[in-house]
Structures are given as structure tokens and as C-alpha cells.
Design a protein around this motif. Structure first.
Motif, PDB file in Angstrom:
ATOM      1  N   MET A 186       0.530  11.126  -2.275  1.00  0.00           N
ATOM      2  CA  MET A 186       1.120  12.276  -1.587  1.00  0.00           C
ATOM      3  C   MET A 186       1.817  13.213  -2.581  1.00  0.00           C
ATOM      4  SD  MET A 186       0.374  12.157   1.627  1.00  0.00           S
ATOM      5  CE  MET A 186      -1.206  11.603   1.003  1.00  0.00           C
ATOM      6  N   THR A 187       2.482  12.606  -3.574  1.00  0.00           N
ATOM      7  CA  THR A 187       3.156  13.422  -4.591  1.00  0.00           C
ATOM      8  C   THR A 187       2.149  14.243  -5.373  1.00  0.00           C
ATOM      9  OG1 THR A 187       4.931  11.778  -4.807  1.00  0.00           O
ATOM     10  CG2 THR A 187       4.672  13.363  -6.602  1.00  0.00           C
ATOM     11  N   LEU A 188       1.037  13.604  -5.750  1.00  0.00           N
ATOM     12  CA  LEU A 188       0.008  14.319  -6.489  1.00  0.00           C
ATOM     13  C   LEU A 188      -0.634  15.416  -5.649  1.00  0.00           C
ATOM     14  CD1 LEU A 188      -1.707  11.360  -8.392  1.00  0.00           C
ATOM     15  CD2 LEU A 188      -0.220  13.129  -9.336  1.00  0.00           C
ATOM     16  N   LEU A 189      -0.850  15.150  -4.368  1.00  0.00           N
ATOM     17  CA  LEU A 189      -1.421  16.169  -3.481  1.00  0.00           C
ATOM     18  C   LEU A 189      -0.477  17.360  -3.338  1.00  0.00           C
ATOM     19  CD1 LEU A 189      -3.066  14.011  -0.645  1.00  0.00           C
ATOM     20  CD2 LEU A 189      -4.221  15.443  -2.330  1.00  0.00           C
ATOM     21  N   TRP A 237       0.816  -1.221   0.000  1.00  0.00           N
ATOM     22  CA  TRP A 237       0.000   0.000   0.000  1.00  0.00           C
ATOM     23  C   TRP A 237       0.849   1.270   0.000  1.00  0.00           C
ATOM     24  CZ3 TRP A 237       0.631   3.375   4.004  1.00  0.00           C
ATOM     25  CH2 TRP A 237       1.325   2.882   5.135  1.00  0.00           C
ATOM     26  N   LEU A 238       2.134   1.127   0.380  1.00  0.00           N
ATOM     27  CA  LEU A 238       2.981   2.317   0.460  1.00  0.00           C
ATOM     28  C   LEU A 238       3.199   2.960  -0.915  1.00  0.00           C
ATOM     29  CD1 LEU A 238       5.688   1.172   3.029  1.00  0.00           C
ATOM     30  CD2 LEU A 238       3.905   2.892   3.348  1.00  0.00           C
TER      31      LEU A 238
END
Length: 277
Positions: free
Chosen positions: A25-28, A17-18
Motif C-alpha cells: 500500500m505504501t508503494l502504491l 500477510w499484513l
């Protein structure tokens, strides 16, 4: 023989899942950067970040990889510089055309005034000068006023009307009327000094000009300089006669600024510049 008891092996937690989590997180992070840029008033920076964001999503290039963005910026700057040069060139041509038109207008007005002066035998009382800041009409005081008086002579009022009729063809100029005296003191109930006399003469002459309804009073002003702007020495009667005068200045709209500020414009307001013709 007793059997050994085997403890059950502990199962390792699934960490797969990581990977999607880190992608998320990168997209956010990228989304927050874009939102921050969108909140800024700098549109060009927003466009740059938007291109970088699209590049990261489509081709995998990092958000902070500025290679493609820099190239786009350089191209955009070159395009903007070229457009600025073209715009400045157009403005320069327009200004030059307006200056040329103004020069032609003032030369035509000077010719009309000179013809009127010659036709009416007023060459000893009026003269015109065209210089870099103004078209200057100088009228000797004996052509307009009795000694010590600020009332325009009845027979001289037609001169002011004639000048106004010629000026009305060019209503877009600032008109400055200035009064000047010699250094002979005056001390009457109406005129305690030459300041009052010169100011009142300028105002009275201006009022006759403004009887022409074609003029906008906002473009007119009157100033009295007393004896403090002489053209000649006040030591002789001839010099004092030259110094007693009313000047009408048609100020240019297109004056090149001199070093140190609007020197030429100030000279026009101050009534200087008599040397050029």
C-alpha cells in the motif's frame, strides 16, 4: 469416573500477510503521487518528487521527508539565479553595444546631412538636431512649397531625393514625416483648413522619399499637425515663417523608457524635443 471432554482449541488466523500488504500500500501510494506529479506541467516539482521517491526506495527515507530535497532545491535555485544573472548581463551588454552602434550611425548621418546643407548653402532652410529620441531634420516650407500649396517645387524635389539617398544607408529606422503650418486660416476647395494642408504636404514629401526603392514603406508614416505645434509665436511674420515647416524624424530603436511610460518615444512622435542638438 467419566472422562472430561476437551473441546479443540480454535486456531488463530495467521496475520503475517499484513506486513507485505502494508508495504504494498505504501508503494502504491508513492506510485500514485509520482503519477500525479507527472501529469502536472510543473517539471521542477516532478523532478523533486522523483528524487524523493528514489530516496524512499533506496534508503528508507519517508516520502514526505523533505530534508534532502530541500537541499537540492536550494542548490538548483542558486544555480538558476546565477545563470539568470549571467544571461541578463549578456543581454545588457548586447543592448549597450547596439545603443552605441545606433548613436554612431545617427551621428554619422547628421554629419552627412550637415555637410550637404553647408555645401548647398541651405543653412537658412534646413537644420538637424540629434536628441535622446530621434534625429530630426527640419525643412522650412518656403524651401519646398509655394504659399498655400502642397506640391513640392520641381527644383526642391532633388532635396528630398538627396535626403532619401543619405537615409537609405540606415534602412532599419522608423521614419516619421510631419507637416506644420502657421495660424493663418486657409479655406480653399482643396484645403478647407490647415489640417489638410499640413497633412498633404507631409504625404507629398514622404512620397518623394519612397521613390527610393531601398526603403520599406511599412517603416514610414506621415502626420499633419496644422498650426497646433508652433516653435515660435505666430504674432510676428518671422515666427510664422519658422512655424511653417516639414520635419523628418529618424526615430531611435533603443530608447530608455521614461517614468510613466514611453514618454521619450511619444515626444518623438509628437515632434517635440527641439531643445536638444
Amino acid at each position: 469416573m467419566s472422562k472430561k471432554r476437551h473441546e479443540p482449541h480454535e486456531e488463530h488466523a495467521d496475520e503475517s500477510w499484513l506486513l507485505p500488504y502494508s508495504d504494498l500500500m505504501t508503494l502504491l501510494l508513492a506510485l500514485f503521487i509520482v503519477l500525479y506529479a507527472a501529469s502536472s506541467a510543473n517539471t521542477s516539482k516532478f523532478e523533486e518528487l522523483s528524487k524523493a521517491f528514489k530516496s524512499a526506495l533506496n534508503s528508507g527515507i519517508g516520502i514526505l521527508d523533505a530534508g534532502g530535497v530541500t537541499e537540492d532545491n536550494q542548490l538548483k535555485r542558486r544555480t538558476d539565479d546565477t545563470q539568470d544573472r549571467l544571461d541578463n548581463g549578456r543581454k545588457s551588454k548586447t543592448r549597450e553595444a547596439l545603443k552605441q552602434e545606433e548613436q554612431q550611425n545617427l551621428e554619422k548621418l547628421k554629419q552627412d546631412l550637415d555637410k550637404y546643407i553647408q555645401k548647398n548653402g541651405l543653412s537658412t532652410q534646413l537644420e538637424t538636431q540629434l536628441n535622446q529620441s530621434q534625429l530630426l531634420i527640419t525643412i522650412r516650407d518656403n524651401a519646398l512649397f509655394a504659399s498655400g500649396s502642397a506640391t513640392v517645387k520641381t527644383e526642391s524635389q532633388k532635396l528630398a531625393v538627396a535626403i532619401g539617398n543619405m537615409l537609405q544607408q540606415y534602412p532599419d529606422y522608423e521614419i516619421l514625416v510631419t507637416g506644420h503650418t502657421d495660424n493663418q486660416p486657409i479655406n480653399t476647395y482643396e484645403f478647407p483648413s490647415n489640417w489638410e494642408l499640413s497633412s498633404k504636404r507631409a504625404i507629398n514629401f514622404m512620397k518623394i522619399l519612397l521613390q527610393n526603392e531601398a526603403f520599406d514603406p511599412k517603416r514610414f508614416s506621415a502626420i499633419g499637425y496644422g498650426e497646433f505645434r508652433p516653435l515660435e509665436s505666430n504674432d510676428t511674420e518671422a515666427g510664422r515663417a519658422v512655424n511653417r515647416r516639414v520635419e523628418v524624424s529618424i526615430l531611435r530603436n533603443y530608447v530608455e523608457p521614461a517614468e510613466g511610460g514611453q514618454e521619450l518615444a511619444l515626444n518623438a512622435i509628437a515632434g517635440e524635443g527641439h531643445a536638444a542638438n
